[in-house]
Design a protein around this motif. Structure first.
Motif, PDB file in Angstrom:
ATOM      1  N   VAL A  65      35.196  41.208  44.757  1.00 31.63           N
ATOM      2  CA  VAL A  65      35.914  42.484  44.737  1.00 31.63           C
ATOM      3  C   VAL A  65      36.848  42.446  43.544  1.00 31.63           C
ATOM      4  N   PRO A  66      36.760  43.395  42.633  1.00 27.63           N
ATOM      5  CA  PRO A  66      37.620  43.353  41.450  1.00 27.63           C
ATOM      6  C   PRO A  66      39.087  43.331  41.849  1.00 27.63           C
ATOM      7  N   ALA A  67      39.848  42.391  41.298  1.00 21.64           N
ATOM      8  CA  ALA A  67      41.274  42.329  41.582  1.00 21.64           C
ATOM      9  C   ALA A  67      41.984  43.470  40.874  1.00 21.64           C
ATOM     10  N   PRO A  68      42.936  44.125  41.531  1.00 25.43           N
ATOM     11  CA  PRO A  68      43.682  45.203  40.884  1.00 25.43           C
ATOM     12  C   PRO A  68      44.577  44.647  39.780  1.00 25.43           C
ATOM     13  N   SER A  69      45.184  45.558  39.037  1.00 29.71           N
ATOM     14  CA  SER A  69      46.050  45.139  37.940  1.00 29.71           C
ATOM     15  C   SER A  69      47.269  44.403  38.475  1.00 29.71           C
ATOM     16  N   ASN A  74      47.524  33.539  49.854  1.00 30.07           N
ATOM     17  CA  ASN A  74      46.199  33.790  50.410  1.00 30.07           C
ATOM     18  C   ASN A  74      45.574  34.983  49.703  1.00 30.07           C
ATOM     19  N   PRO A  75      44.250  35.095  49.751  1.00 32.24           N
ATOM     20  CA  PRO A  75      43.612  36.307  49.223  1.00 32.24           C
ATOM     21  C   PRO A  75      44.060  37.532  50.018  1.00 32.24           C
ATOM     22  N   GLY A  86      44.585  39.461  42.981  1.00 36.63           N
ATOM     23  CA  GLY A  86      43.928  39.494  44.283  1.00 36.63           C
ATOM     24  C   GLY A  86      44.544  38.592  45.327  1.00 36.63           C
ATOM     25  N   MET A  87      45.721  38.036  45.050  1.00 36.73           N
ATOM     26  CA  MET A  87      46.391  37.121  45.978  1.00 36.73           C
ATOM     27  C   MET A  87      47.680  37.742  46.516  1.00 36.73           C
ATOM     28  N   MET A  88      48.099  37.253  47.683  1.00 38.24           N
ATOM     29  CA  MET A  88      49.372  37.685  48.257  1.00 38.24           C
ATOM     30  C   MET A  88      50.113  36.459  48.780  1.00 38.24           C
TER      31      MET A  88
END
Length: 332
Positions: free
Chosen positions: A211-215, A313-314, A301-303
């Motif tokens: 899934v493309p990671a957002p900016s 985590n992703p 894409g991480m939090m």
């Protein structure tokens, strides 16, 4: 007689003398009346009904958690009981002191004409002073009675704090941490509709996926908040924790944003604040919010979130069946 006094300017002198004698005493009396207790909200006791079924899934013992929940409910009940007993005691004392002030004022005003009685006016002044002394003595007595009545209530609160301090801290054991990991592994990605968000943002897989990671753009405050949160990675989970010694989920995000100079609500579900955004719009510092959990988008894409311990985590949209409230930008 009154006209003559007015014409000679003695009436203003009388009024000034009476005011000088009465007003300071009346102010001291009324200023001694205790203020009502502020509205003290203890907050609702969290529901722990799911603890036993969740523990059964992974074969864990929920006994320590349920015991802590029982103690929490008992402590809350005791605090509410003490507050409930203190409120009428304070109100009664305040009403009594105000009544004392009213009685002093009425009696003192009735003596004011005596100040006109030539040399005998000195006697009226002494009588007013004696009234003030007696009223202030009565106020001291009422305040002493209030202190005596409140002392047992204060002692009960001290005992409650002492008992809570002596309890074993609710730190997850190794088996409990393993159970938590197993529970997280059993979750399934899903976008859940809620009343606050009729349509949840696009679901994001719980595990890494193409899934493309957002900016990773975002405000200066958002970047500062993420850096503060990431500096706490490895910190243990503590329910109700909001300081570097231990965090719960919303404690971490509210603390991190406070380090960036931004105040956000303390509880997870109330951190759905600012502007809701889609997954594709995510920027550093945006919040990932469920009805009972919150994390912070850290870019790529991480939090970062307060699991046990604080960890990276992703991004995901499911969390042990909790309704997902969406992605939110508090600095919008």
């Amino acid at each position: 007689m009154t006209a003559a006094l007015n014409s000679t300017g003695l009436m203003p002198v009388l009024a000034s003398a009476g005011s000088t004698l009465i007003e300071p005493a009346l102010s001291a009396i009324l200023g001694s009346a205790p203020a009502p207790l502020p509205d003290i909200s203890v907050g609702a006791t969290p529901a722990f009904g799911a603890a036993a079924p969740l523990a059964a899934i992974v074969g864990a013992d929920p006994g320590r958690l349920l015991s802590a929940a029982k103690n929490l409910a008992a402590d809350r009940g005791e605090i509410e009981a003490v507050i409930g007993e203190a409120i009428p005691l304070i109100a009664h004392a305040a009403a009594g002191i105000i009544a004392t002030g009213q009685q002093f004022l009425a009696s003192a005003v009735s003596l004011l004409p005596g100040l006109l009685a030539g040399p005998a006016g000195f006697s009226a002044a002494l009588s007013i002073a004696a009234l003030a002394e007696g009223a202030l003595g009565d106020v001291d007595k009422q305040l002493g009675e209030l202190r005596s009545a409140l002392e047992p209530l204060v002692a009960r609160l001290h005992a409650l704090v002492a008992a809570a301090t002596e309890r074993d801290p609710l730190v997850p054991s190794a088996s409990a941490q393993a159970a938590g990991e197993e529970l997280r592994a059993t979750t399934h990605p899903a976008a859940v509709e809620t009343a606050d968000a009729p349509e949840a943002p696009d679901a994001v897989p719980d595990a890494p996926a193409p899934v493309p990671a957002p900016s990773t753009g975002g405000s200066e405050a958002g970047h500062a908040a993420v850096e503060a949160a990431k500096s706490m990675v490895g910190t243990p989970y503590v329910w109700g924790g909001n300081a570097p010694g231990g965090f719960d989920c919303s404690g971490l995000t509210s603390w991190a944003y406070s380090q960036a100079g931004v105040d956000i609500p303390r509880t997870a579900e109330n951190q759905a604040t600012g502007r809701q955004v889609s997954y594709e719009e995510l920027q550093t510092g945006d919040l990932v919010v469920w009805s009972g959990h919150v994390a912070m988008y850290a870019g790529d894409g991480m939090m970062v979130e307060a699991g046990d311990p604080v960890q990276m985590n992703p991004v995901r949209t499911s969390n042990i069946g909790m309704p997902f409230k969406g992605f939110w930008r508090p600095t919008a």
